[in-house]
Design an enzyme around this catalytic site. Structure first.
Site, PDB file in Angstrom:
ATOM      1  N   ARG A 104      23.702 -70.888 104.594  1.00 43.94           N
ATOM      2  CA  ARG A 104      25.240 -71.745 105.452  1.00 43.94           C
ATOM      3  C   ARG A 104      25.298 -70.869 106.566  1.00 43.94           C
ATOM      4  O   ARG A 104      25.426 -70.003 106.788  1.00 43.94           O
ATOM      5  CB  ARG A 104      26.414 -70.706 104.215  1.00 43.94           C
ATOM      6  CG  ARG A 104      26.548 -72.550 103.562  1.00 43.94           C
ATOM      7  CD  ARG A 104      28.010 -71.994 102.647  1.00 43.94           C
ATOM      8  NE  ARG A 104      28.040 -70.307 102.294  1.00 43.94           N
ATOM      9  CZ  ARG A 104      29.746 -70.233 102.107  1.00 43.94           C
ATOM     10  NH1 ARG A 104      30.929 -71.304 101.722  1.00 43.94           N
ATOM     11  NH2 ARG A 104      30.507 -69.325 102.146  1.00 43.94           N
ATOM     12  N   ASP A 200      28.463 -61.925  97.458  1.00 40.90           N
ATOM     13  CA  ASP A 200      27.450 -62.738  98.224  1.00 40.90           C
ATOM     14  C   ASP A 200      26.071 -62.760  96.461  1.00 40.90           C
ATOM     15  O   ASP A 200      25.576 -62.228  96.997  1.00 40.90           O
ATOM     16  CB  ASP A 200      26.391 -62.547  99.741  1.00 40.90           C
ATOM     17  CG  ASP A 200      26.191 -63.519  99.853  1.00 40.90           C
ATOM     18  OD1 ASP A 200      24.910 -63.630  99.339  1.00 40.90           O
ATOM     19  OD2 ASP A 200      25.705 -63.780 101.701  1.00 40.90           O
TER      20      ASP A 200
HETATM   21  C1  PRP Z   1      24.910 -69.521  98.973  1.00 43.26           C
HETATM   22  C2  PRP Z   1      25.179 -70.458  97.534  1.00 43.26           C
HETATM   23  C3  PRP Z   1      25.039 -72.024  97.381  1.00 43.26           C
HETATM   24  C4  PRP Z   1      26.385 -71.783  98.745  1.00 43.26           C
HETATM   25  C5  PRP Z   1      27.482 -71.935  98.801  1.00 43.26           C
HETATM   26  O1  PRP Z   1      24.057 -69.964  99.332  1.00 43.26           O
HETATM   27  O2  PRP Z   1      23.811 -69.840  96.766  1.00 43.26           O
HETATM   28  O3  PRP Z   1      24.268 -72.052  97.977  1.00 43.26           O
HETATM   29  O4  PRP Z   1      26.196 -70.495  99.471  1.00 43.26           O
HETATM   30  O5  PRP Z   1      28.659 -72.505  99.875  1.00 43.26           O
HETATM   31  P1  PRP Z   1      29.112 -73.934 100.030  1.00 43.26           P
HETATM   32  O6  PRP Z   1      29.359 -74.231  98.824  1.00 43.26           O
HETATM   33  O7  PRP Z   1      29.951 -73.657 100.155  1.00 43.26           O
HETATM   34  O8  PRP Z   1      27.403 -74.725 100.299  1.00 43.26           O
HETATM   35  P2  PRP Z   1      23.823 -69.242 101.553  1.00 43.26           P
HETATM   36  O9  PRP Z   1      23.972 -70.258 101.977  1.00 43.26           O
HETATM   37  O10 PRP Z   1      24.926 -68.090 101.141  1.00 43.26           O
HETATM   38  O11 PRP Z   1      22.199 -68.660 100.788  1.00 43.26           O
HETATM   39  P3  PRP Z   1      21.400 -68.063 100.347  1.00 43.26           P
HETATM   40  O12 PRP Z   1      21.912 -68.486  99.190  1.00 43.26           O
HETATM   41  O13 PRP Z   1      20.333 -67.752 100.869  1.00 43.26           O
HETATM   42  O14 PRP Z   1      21.541 -66.495 100.565  1.00 43.26           O
HETATM   43  N1  URA Z   2      28.474 -68.188  98.655  1.00 43.39           N
HETATM   44  C1  URA Z   2      28.089 -67.081  97.854  1.00 43.39           C
HETATM   45  O1  URA Z   2      27.286 -66.702  97.568  1.00 43.39           O
HETATM   46  N2  URA Z   2      28.951 -66.174  97.021  1.00 43.39           N
HETATM   47  C2  URA Z   2      30.531 -66.996  98.092  1.00 43.39           C
HETATM   48  O2  URA Z   2      31.775 -66.892  97.774  1.00 43.39           O
HETATM   49  C3  URA Z   2      30.282 -68.692  98.527  1.00 43.39           C
HETATM   50  C4  URA Z   2      28.924 -68.697  98.942  1.00 43.39           C
END
Ligand code: PRP
Ligand code: URA
Length: 211
Positions: A104, A200
């Site tokens: 994201r 996160d």
């Molecule tokens: C997080 C989570 C989802 C996403 C959800 O991943 O694991 O994939 O955010 O958010 P959304 O519904 O608003 O799209 P992130 O993009 O932080 O990446 P990561 O798993 O590499 O930490």
């Molecule tokens: N991704 C995460 O890991 N946590 C949140 O709360 C939202 C998006």
């Protein structure tokens, strides 16, 4: 038409509550993510098709059910979805595994695609898509778009925590998939983080939190 199921079993709810606690460290958070994923998989796959085969027990002959069809595919959304894999594969040890890398953007909250590798014959497999967090829904929608574009027709998306706005967006974009949620939280904050959530998920699974 797909269905949405909130998996409010006390085993799942209790483990998610421990995950939420900011004092839960990486080792326990990782183990709990695996355990919750295993329990969710057990519940979400109760409708797997079976076929009867004739066997002989030590006592009698019988027509008994076995799981039918091609091996499922599991396609975690990187990176946090990887944390659910050990739990899922403990129940589906022969599953094919694909990967979708999405991250994201911190400002726009839009998912940015950086890696895709999917198994073949997706049109003939159940495809399970794990990701711990469903926030805006952008990542889940994009991942399912991609998997469908490779032919998948039977998709089960699985997240540990969702919020109503993300869930509605995913249901609207993909009304034909089944969605499994461990806990439905209240809302998103101005950084698109789930409230109360667990922070996160990727950082907590991999210990990359900078604080
Ligand atoms: C997080 C989570 C989802 C996403 C959800 O991943 O694991 O994939 O955010 O958010 P959304 O519904 O608003 O799209 P992130 O993009 O932080 O990446 P990561 O798993 O590499 O930490
Ligand atoms: N991704 C995460 O890991 N946590 C949140 O709360 C939202 C998006």
């Amino acid at each position: 038409m797909g269905k949405t199921v909130i998996l409010d079993h006390p085993f799942i709810t209790h483990k998610i509550s421990v995950m939420r606690d900011e004092n839960t460290g990486t080792k326990d958070f990782r183990t709990l993510t695996e355990e919750v994923a295993m329990l969710m998989t057990y519940e979400a796959l109760r409708d797997l098709p079976t076929v009867k085969r004739h066997i002989r027990t030590p006592v009698a002959e019988a027509d008994v059910p076995f799981i039918d069809g091609r091996k499922p595919a599991v396609v975690p959304i990187l990176r946090a979805g990887l944390g659910m894999m050990t739990g899922i594969l403990s129940l589906l040890p022969a599953a094919k595994v694909g990967h979708i890398g999405l991250s994201r953007d911190e400002k726009t909250h839009e998912p940015c695609e950086y890696y895709i590798n999917l198994p073949g014959h997706l049109d003939d497999r159940l495809v399970i898509v794990p990701d711990p967090m469903l926030a805006t829904g952008g990542s889940a929608i994009q991942a399912v778009d991609l998997i469908k574009s490779r032919g998948a027709k039977r998709i089960k998306y699985m997240c540990i925590i969702a919020v109503p706005e993300g869930l509605k967006a995913l249901e609207k974009a993909h009304p034909d998939i089944d969605i499994y949620v461990g806990a439905l939280d209240d809302h998103l904050n101005d950084k698109a983080y789930i409230v109360p959530g667990l922070g996160d998920a990727g950082d907590r699974i991999f210990g990359t939190d900078q604080e």
